[in-house]
Design a protein around this motif. Structure first.
Motif, PDB file in Angstrom:
ATOM      1  N   SER A  39       0.939  -1.375   0.137  1.00 12.55           N
ATOM      2  CA  SER A  39      -0.033   0.105  -0.082  1.00 12.55           C
ATOM      3  C   SER A  39       0.869   1.293  -0.041  1.00 12.55           C
ATOM      4  O   SER A  39       0.537   2.363  -0.798  1.00 12.55           O
ATOM      5  CB  SER A  39      -0.982   0.033   1.200  1.00 12.55           C
ATOM      6  N   SER A  83     -12.834   1.936  -2.117  1.00 17.12           N
ATOM      7  CA  SER A  83     -11.938   1.318  -0.814  1.00 17.12           C
ATOM      8  C   SER A  83     -13.015   1.798   0.117  1.00 17.12           C
ATOM      9  O   SER A  83     -13.048   1.235   1.319  1.00 17.12           O
ATOM     10  CB  SER A  83     -10.655   1.961  -0.620  1.00 17.12           C
ATOM     11  N   ILE A  88     -10.358  -2.722   0.157  1.00 20.90           N
ATOM     12  CA  ILE A  88      -9.570  -3.085  -0.900  1.00 20.90           C
ATOM     13  C   ILE A  88      -9.576  -4.470  -0.874  1.00 20.90           C
ATOM     14  O   ILE A  88      -9.963  -5.358   0.056  1.00 20.90           O
ATOM     15  CB  ILE A  88      -8.125  -2.637  -0.787  1.00 20.90           C
TER      16      ILE A  88
END
Length: 210
Positions: A39, A83, A88
Motif C-alpha cells: 500500500s 475502498s 480493498i
C-alpha cells in the motif's frame, strides 16, 4: 509568446491541483507503509506520477499526455470510492471499508479539479477565450489560493494521522493478564478463641443435675 487563453489557464490549474494531490499522497505514505508495504508503494507511485505529470504537462501540453493524466486521476478517484464502500480486495484489511478521512476527501477534490481542468484544456484552440494580462493573473492567483487551501490541511492531517495502537489506547490495546484485579474485601481474620459462653442460669458449663 503564448496567448493567455482559457485552455492554457486550465492546463496550469490542472498542474497545480496535481501537485496538491501528489503532496497529500506523499504525506500519508508513511502511515500506509506501516500498515502494509504494498500500500505504501502504491501511494509513493501515484504521488510521484502526479508530481511529475504536473511538470511535464506544463512543459509539453500535448493531448496524449493530458489524456493520460485524466485517466490516472479518474482511476485514483474510483479506487478511493471503492475502498470506502467495500474495502480493498487484498492486504491485512481486505474487504473492510476504510474510514473517510480529511486527506482522502481533499485529495479526491483536487483530483476532480485535475480531471475537469485537463478536460477543459483539450478544447480546440479556435474556441479558446483570450484573457487580458490582468484577468489572467487574477484567475491564476485565485486558482493557486484555492489549491493551497485544499492541499495544506490535507498534508498536515496526513502527517499527523496515526492508526490506533497499544500506545494510544485504541483497538489494539489490551490489559496484561497478570494485572492486579480490583480491590477486593480482605478475608475475614479468625477471632481468638473466646471463653466458653455462659448462660443466664449458672456458671460456665452449667448442666442440670449430676
Amino acid at each position: 509568446m503564448q496567448l493567455k487563453t482559457d485552455t492554457r489557464l486550465a492546463t496550469i490549474i490542472a498542474a497545480l491541483a496535481s501537485v496538491g494531490a501528489g503532496s497529500i499522497h506523499l504525506a500519508v505514505t508513511p502511515d500506509h507503509w506501516r500498515e502494509w508495504a504494498p500500500s505504501g508503494l502504491f501511494f509513493i507511485g501515484i504521488a510521484l506520477f502526479q508530481l511529475l505529470w504536473a511538470g511535464l504537462v506544463l512543459r509539453f501540453p500535448r493531448s496524449a499526455w493530458i489524456t493520460v493524466g485524466i485517466a490516472a486521476n479518474l482511476a485514483s478517484m474510483m479506487l478511493w470510492g471503492a475502498s470506502r464502500l467495500w474495502g480493498i480486495p487484498m492486504g491485512p484489511n481486505a474487504g473492510v471499508p476504510e474510514e473517510v478521512g480529511i486527506p482522502g476527501v481533499l485529495t479526491t477534490l483536487l483530483e476532480a479539479v485535475v480531471v475537469g481542468s485537463a478536460t477543459w484544456s483539450l478544447r480546440a484552440r479556435k474556441r479558446a477565450t483570450v484573457f487580458s494580462t490582468r484577468s489572467y493573473r487574477l484567475a491564476l492567483g485565485g486558482a493557486a489560493v484555492f489549491v493551497v487551501a485544499l492541499m495544506a490541511p490535507g498534508v498536515v492531517t496526513g502527517l499527523d494521522h496515526e492508526h490506533d495502537g497499544p500506545e494510544h489506547g485504541g483497538a489494539g490495546h489490551e490489559h496484561d493478564s497478570t494485572t492486579t484485579p480490583p480491590n477486593e474485601p480482605a478475608p475475614a481474620t479468625p477471632t481468638p478463641n473466646a471463653p466458653p459462653s455462659t448462660t443466664s442460669h449458672g456458671s460456665p458449663g452449667h448442666s442440670h443435675g449430676s
